[in-house]
Motif scaffolding. Sequence first.
Motif, PDB file in Angstrom:
ATOM      1  N   LEU A   3       8.844  -2.170 -10.271  1.00 33.62           N
ATOM      2  CA  LEU A   3       8.897  -3.659  -9.960  1.00 33.62           C
ATOM      3  C   LEU A   3       9.750  -4.520 -10.801  1.00 33.62           C
ATOM      4  CD1 LEU A   3       7.563  -4.851  -7.355  1.00 33.62           C
ATOM      5  CD2 LEU A   3       5.955  -5.774  -8.999  1.00 33.62           C
ATOM      6  N   GLN A   4      10.743  -5.154 -10.259  1.00 29.60           N
ATOM      7  CA  GLN A   4      11.482  -6.118 -10.944  1.00 29.60           C
ATOM      8  C   GLN A   4      10.784  -7.136 -11.508  1.00 29.60           C
ATOM      9  OE1 GLN A   4      15.376  -7.088  -9.745  1.00 29.60           O
ATOM     10  NE2 GLN A   4      15.389  -5.313  -8.156  1.00 29.60           N
ATOM     11  N   ASP A  55      11.404   9.675  -3.640  1.00 30.41           N
ATOM     12  CA  ASP A  55      11.564  10.373  -2.666  1.00 30.41           C
ATOM     13  C   ASP A  55      12.339   9.481  -1.370  1.00 30.41           C
ATOM     14  OD1 ASP A  55      11.110  11.950  -0.227  1.00 30.41           O
ATOM     15  OD2 ASP A  55       8.913  11.722  -0.363  1.00 30.41           O
ATOM     16  N   LEU A  56      13.613   9.892  -1.036  1.00 29.43           N
ATOM     17  CA  LEU A  56      14.136   9.082  -0.239  1.00 29.43           C
ATOM     18  C   LEU A  56      13.467   9.197   1.118  1.00 29.43           C
ATOM     19  CD1 LEU A  56      17.856   9.849  -1.151  1.00 29.43           C
ATOM     20  CD2 LEU A  56      16.657   7.950  -1.452  1.00 29.43           C
ATOM     21  N   GLY A  57      12.445  10.202   1.456  1.00 34.51           N
ATOM     22  CA  GLY A  57      11.836  10.351   2.760  1.00 34.51           C
ATOM     23  C   GLY A  57      10.904   9.166   2.961  1.00 34.51           C
ATOM     24  N   LEU A  58      10.752   8.345   2.017  1.00 31.27           N
ATOM     25  CA  LEU A  58       9.780   7.117   2.395  1.00 31.27           C
ATOM     26  C   LEU A  58      10.474   6.110   2.908  1.00 31.27           C
ATOM     27  CD1 LEU A  58       7.207   5.767   1.720  1.00 31.27           C
ATOM     28  CD2 LEU A  58       8.214   4.937  -0.555  1.00 31.27           C
ATOM     29  N   ILE A  59      11.893   5.949   3.030  1.00 33.55           N
ATOM     30  CA  ILE A  59      12.589   5.059   3.659  1.00 33.55           C
ATOM     31  C   ILE A  59      12.193   4.885   5.166  1.00 33.55           C
ATOM     32  CG2 ILE A  59      15.022   4.102   4.129  1.00 33.55           C
ATOM     33  CD1 ILE A  59      15.796   5.051   1.508  1.00 33.55           C
ATOM     34  N   ASP A 114      16.673  10.076  -9.087  1.00 31.83           N
ATOM     35  CA  ASP A 114      16.329  11.405  -9.570  1.00 31.83           C
ATOM     36  C   ASP A 114      14.700  11.606  -9.255  1.00 31.83           C
ATOM     37  OD1 ASP A 114      18.680  12.378 -10.074  1.00 31.83           O
ATOM     38  OD2 ASP A 114      18.439  11.492 -12.415  1.00 31.83           O
ATOM     39  N   GLN A 115      14.152  10.681  -9.274  1.00 27.81           N
ATOM     40  CA  GLN A 115      12.595  10.847  -8.930  1.00 27.81           C
ATOM     41  C   GLN A 115      12.088  10.432  -7.800  1.00 27.81           C
ATOM     42  OE1 GLN A 115      10.055   9.445 -12.221  1.00 27.81           O
ATOM     43  NE2 GLN A 115      11.650   9.033 -13.528  1.00 27.81           N
ATOM     44  N   THR A 129       0.740  -1.209  -0.091  1.00 26.62           N
ATOM     45  CA  THR A 129      -0.229   0.030   0.102  1.00 26.62           C
ATOM     46  C   THR A 129       0.953   1.227  -0.036  1.00 26.62           C
ATOM     47  OG1 THR A 129      -1.818  -1.182   1.304  1.00 26.62           O
ATOM     48  CG2 THR A 129      -1.729   1.232   1.205  1.00 26.62           C
ATOM     49  N   LEU A 130       2.017   1.196   0.737  1.00 18.85           N
ATOM     50  CA  LEU A 130       2.825   2.475   0.852  1.00 18.85           C
ATOM     51  C   LEU A 130       3.794   2.497  -0.400  1.00 18.85           C
ATOM     52  CD1 LEU A 130       4.345   2.031   4.429  1.00 18.85           C
ATOM     53  CD2 LEU A 130       2.953   4.046   3.801  1.00 18.85           C
ATOM     54  N   LEU A 131       3.876   1.601  -1.251  1.00 15.22           N
ATOM     55  CA  LEU A 131       4.809   1.866  -2.355  1.00 15.22           C
ATOM     56  C   LEU A 131       4.208   1.643  -3.518  1.00 15.22           C
ATOM     57  CD1 LEU A 131       7.242  -0.889  -1.076  1.00 15.22           C
ATOM     58  CD2 LEU A 131       7.815   1.254  -1.544  1.00 15.22           C
ATOM     59  N   GLU A 132       2.770   1.390  -3.603  1.00 11.37           N
ATOM     60  CA  GLU A 132       2.115   1.410  -4.975  1.00 11.37           C
ATOM     61  C   GLU A 132       2.102   2.743  -5.484  1.00 11.37           C
ATOM     62  OE1 GLU A 132      -2.174  -0.009  -6.529  1.00 11.37           O
ATOM     63  OE2 GLU A 132      -2.111  -0.041  -4.244  1.00 11.37           O
ATOM     64  N   GLY A 133       2.620   3.022  -6.860  1.00 11.33           N
ATOM     65  CA  GLY A 133       2.518   4.110  -7.686  1.00 11.33           C
ATOM     66  C   GLY A 133       3.501   5.017  -7.330  1.00 11.33           C
ATOM     67  N   ARG A 134       4.504   4.874  -6.596  1.00  9.56           N
ATOM     68  CA  ARG A 134       5.577   5.744  -5.864  1.00  9.56           C
ATOM     69  C   ARG A 134       6.475   6.120  -7.370  1.00  9.56           C
ATOM     70  NH1 ARG A 134       5.198   8.502  -0.997  1.00  9.56           N
ATOM     71  NH2 ARG A 134       3.858   7.019   0.322  1.00  9.56           N
TER      72      ARG A 134
END
Length: 249
Positions: A117-118, A136-140, A133-134, A107-112
């Motif tokens: 997805l590999q 958002d490292l703040g998600l980590i 470049d695209q 849910t958190l990662l969908e569409g980021r």
Amino acid sequence: MPEHPELVLVTDLDGTLLGGGSEERRGFYRWLAEQRERVLHVFCTGRDLGAIAQVLGDDEPLGLAAPHLVIGDVGCTVACGSSLLPIPLAVNPIEQRWQALEPRLRTLLEGRPGLELQPMSSNRRLAFYVDLDQFDLGLIPVLEAEGATVVMSDNRYFDVLPGGVNKGSTLLSLLEWLEADHATVVTAGDTLNDLAMFETGLKGVMVGNAEPALVEQLPRLSGVYHAQGHGCQGIAEGLRHFGFGHLMD
């Protein structure tokens, strides 16, 4: 599998065991085959089991044989080397952690933006290509607060794992199960997803073609040797450095 190995060699694949020139690789693979009763070989890789099977097929002409054991999916899978069948005793605890975590992470990662997805059959993790470049490292820290471990490597791979699971933690659990003497263990790697192996305190070989971000960590990694040689040549150099040259002569 050797009962009392003189060396437990734990190698990453891409850039490490698969790194270097064809002749160096051929010679190192031949040595591994000849020492199979003295050297317990473990793959420790970010690849899933399907991709590991492909590597073994592709490099069979160079003499690459199946290892005794496999740690795959950046530490989320443990399998028999010859059959590539998961070992339930090692995998089930990781699976239990992941089942409770995966829906929240998806849910958190969908569409980021910046994540793709590999295309792999990864288990007990989510594996992405990342565009820094695209993205958002703040998600980590948000993912970590949910109980995940995040591993980025080679500026393009982004793996989300169950909290506390990585190459190093799974390796230590495997060594305990094997009752292996830590003095006989040497690890080898080249990217940031190998950092957890080098943080275990076990002997480590950082091959000469290691990514710069990993090399930057070297001053704080006790017991890790930075080889000059690339790939297989670097592994062999490191083994001699750590006193295992008698197995190679």
